[in-house]
Design a protein around this motif. Sequence first.
Motif, mmCIF file in Angstrom:
data_model
loop_
_atom_site.group_PDB
_atom_site.id
_atom_site.type_symbol
_atom_site.label_atom_id
_atom_site.label_comp_id
_atom_site.label_asym_id
_atom_site.label_seq_id
_atom_site.Cartn_x
_atom_site.Cartn_y
_atom_site.Cartn_z
ATOM 1 N N ASP A 14 -4.974 -1.432 3.775
ATOM 2 C CA ASP A 14 -5.128 -1.703 2.343
ATOM 3 C C ASP A 14 -6.550 -1.369 1.909
ATOM 4 O O ASP A 14 -7.422 -2.226 1.831
ATOM 5 N N TYR A 47 -0.582 -5.237 3.270
ATOM 6 C CA TYR A 47 0.286 -4.418 4.110
ATOM 7 C C TYR A 47 0.168 -4.768 5.591
ATOM 8 O O TYR A 47 0.012 -3.903 6.441
ATOM 9 N N ASN A 80 -2.124 3.924 -0.361
ATOM 10 C CA ASN A 80 -2.922 3.401 0.741
ATOM 11 C C ASN A 80 -2.597 4.068 2.066
ATOM 12 O O ASN A 80 -3.481 4.230 2.915
ATOM 13 N N SER A 113 -5.283 -8.083 3.026
ATOM 14 C CA SER A 113 -4.405 -6.909 2.999
ATOM 15 C C SER A 113 -2.999 -7.268 2.549
ATOM 16 O O SER A 113 -2.428 -8.267 2.995
#
Length: 398
Positions: free
Chosen positions: A158, A125, A145, A123
């Motif tokens: 993500d 994020y 997202n 990911s």
Amino acid sequence: MGTISPRVRLGGVSVLLPTKREAANLRHLLPRIHGQLRSILDDNYEILVVDDPSDDGTESVCHAHNARYIGETGLGFAAALRRGFRESRKAWVLTMDADGSHDPQYFPHLMAAAEHADIVICSRYLPRSSQRSSWFRRFTSRLLNTWLKWRCRVPINDLSGGFKLYWRPIFDEIQILSQGFEVQVEITTRAFARGFRLCEIPFCYKPRLEGRSKAAMIRYGLAFFRRAEQLHRLRSGSDNPDYQEHAGLWRKIFHQPQVVTCLDRILDTQPILTIALGSAPLVLENPRAICLEIPQHIPVLRYLSADPHRRLLLAPDGAPLPFPSRTFNSIICDLSAISDPVSLCREILRVASPSGNLVFITPCSFTHLPGPLQELLGDPTDTFSFGSHQLLFYQRSS
């Protein structure tokens, strides 16, 4: 980094690379993939390149670096993934971009996290994640997202990324309809809707090594939005394993003042047994309760068993309850999900304490319980209706 999951070590990994004119990047990437996998899995892996053929020499690069090559003209991104999933020979499939933006150094982290997940996602994020790209691309990707997570109701930050490790049996249960890059969100959402476990780990997204991206941003975004609307309808269905958790009707009834008053009285009397309640808020908000599920809806069982703190037990429909007599002070059961409610109620009366509380969820078409159940339980102390169902409260006396 944790220890590599035995599930991965025993099952092996197929690394899947969908490509189109990526020969120059593959020359750098394939040796690094081999180096990482040999140190982790010995020889229990394969590299599979699914290519839309061109004259850039991708096939010869694959042969030179011991990667299986599959060329098919006109393959889109989603079709390349589908072909790769069919052709893979190992229990796990690791997908990644062939442009160098996904670093093989994260392989051990993916494979360690797979011990408690069926899909592991690198990911962009999470804390300690990063994304080395333009501010515009970072902004639009994060916005997309965030919207996908909300619209598809999947607890992943993500969803559009492609650096993932999949347990291969997932693809025996889901149908992939996408044609382009939106396939990333579709696979994860459909898998979650079947109760498979998801996990994210942080990673650094890097710029591609050579060449230009094949993604057209506007077309790419529109495809994601269209697919997300379809997936939203899928995730709103009552057959989702977390349906009761999110359904407004269930939350409404369990938060009505009169119901709350009755439930609070019941939930203070431990121990508590819930039967066939799935992911209803009442179950999720009371982790001390023992949850007994009838193994008819496998996705629900997968979803509930993913919580390591939940005491989940299984019992076949119609079988005796696996508890001694007079064990529970409170029992809450959804009778609408039971094929033989009379036998189950006899078992409930056996395992309930003589002065215990009983709560049943039934269709509203039952003005009272069916004949044999009425004889067993008598009239309820309280009744609350919600939509097509009702709650029947029984306060027994010893």
